[in-house]
Enzyme design. Sequence first.
Site, mmCIF file in Angstrom:
data_model
loop_
_atom_site.group_PDB
_atom_site.id
_atom_site.type_symbol
_atom_site.label_atom_id
_atom_site.label_comp_id
_atom_site.label_asym_id
_atom_site.label_seq_id
_atom_site.Cartn_x
_atom_site.Cartn_y
_atom_site.Cartn_z
ATOM 1 N N LYS A 83 -9.841 3.340 14.953
ATOM 2 C CA LYS A 83 -8.882 2.368 15.149
ATOM 3 C C LYS A 83 -7.934 3.316 15.642
ATOM 4 O O LYS A 83 -7.493 4.317 15.088
ATOM 5 C CB LYS A 83 -8.438 1.864 13.584
ATOM 6 C CG LYS A 83 -7.938 0.441 13.549
ATOM 7 C CD LYS A 83 -7.622 0.236 12.057
ATOM 8 C CE LYS A 83 -7.115 -1.251 12.245
ATOM 9 N NZ LYS A 83 -6.566 -1.529 10.574
HETATM 10 O O1 G3P Z 1 -5.374 -3.584 8.452
HETATM 11 C C1 G3P Z 1 -3.873 -3.801 8.935
HETATM 12 C C2 G3P Z 1 -3.265 -4.968 8.398
HETATM 13 O O2 G3P Z 1 -3.911 -6.004 8.222
HETATM 14 C C3 G3P Z 1 -2.137 -4.708 7.496
HETATM 15 O O3 G3P Z 1 -1.688 -5.761 6.920
HETATM 16 O O4 G3P Z 1 -0.217 -6.732 5.047
HETATM 17 O O5 G3P Z 1 0.263 -4.295 5.727
HETATM 18 O O6 G3P Z 1 0.833 -6.013 7.322
HETATM 19 P P1 G3P Z 1 -0.175 -5.775 6.451
#
Ligand code: G3P
Length: 215
Positions: A83
């Site tokens: 990533k």
């Molecule tokens: O993995 C990346 C993403 O899904 C993060 O989510 O909830 O931290 O914005 P969030």
Amino acid sequence: MKIFLDTANLQQIKEAANWGILDGVTTNPSLISMENIPFEDLVKEICRVVAGPVSVECVSTKAKDIIKEAKGLAKLADNIVVKIPICLEGLKAIKVLSSEGIHVNTTLIFSPLQALLAAKAGARYVSPFVGRLDDISHDGMDLVDQILTIFDNYGFETELIVASIRHPLHFVESALMGADIATVPFGVLEKIIKHPLTDIGMERFIKDWGKVKRG
Ligand code: G3P
């Protein structure tokens, strides 16, 4: 639509793998930091449990360092996807890594043109963060719609992972828009299986089955 789990928690990953619907896993440094397991051991174990792609994030900021870090990560298992956050140094790294056959998931995508550039550089996946856009009063799913249209216009093979999903409605909209993949927290995956009318229906069928005459 492929379903990925957005977590680094082995218990959750093993449980979802048992449900027979798990196509892959995405992690990020914040999710990894919540687990009390040495990084490399954790990643190798996730990659053993999950047959599909497992995204693990690079934290370097210069292209040459990102490339070195990504190559190190890619050696941990055959199903690793590196990533890389979208930025100019990241783009240079995506170009090199993709041409060497290392799959890249470009993360922290917040605009359709960031996704276009990542796809042009050769990224295998792009991850627009819908929840974080909603958090600042922008419609995250609009971004997904725009990226899907752009990829379709030009025939990009880059797959779109809807990320930062916060609730089942994000999941429904992803499927309706034809997103390739949705990566969901375990709690959201649990919620989408449940429906109160299913519970009531099952209860009634079991009760009525008790009244059936049997010889
Ligand atoms: O993995 C990346 C993403 O899904 C993060 O989510 O909830 O931290 O914005 P969030």
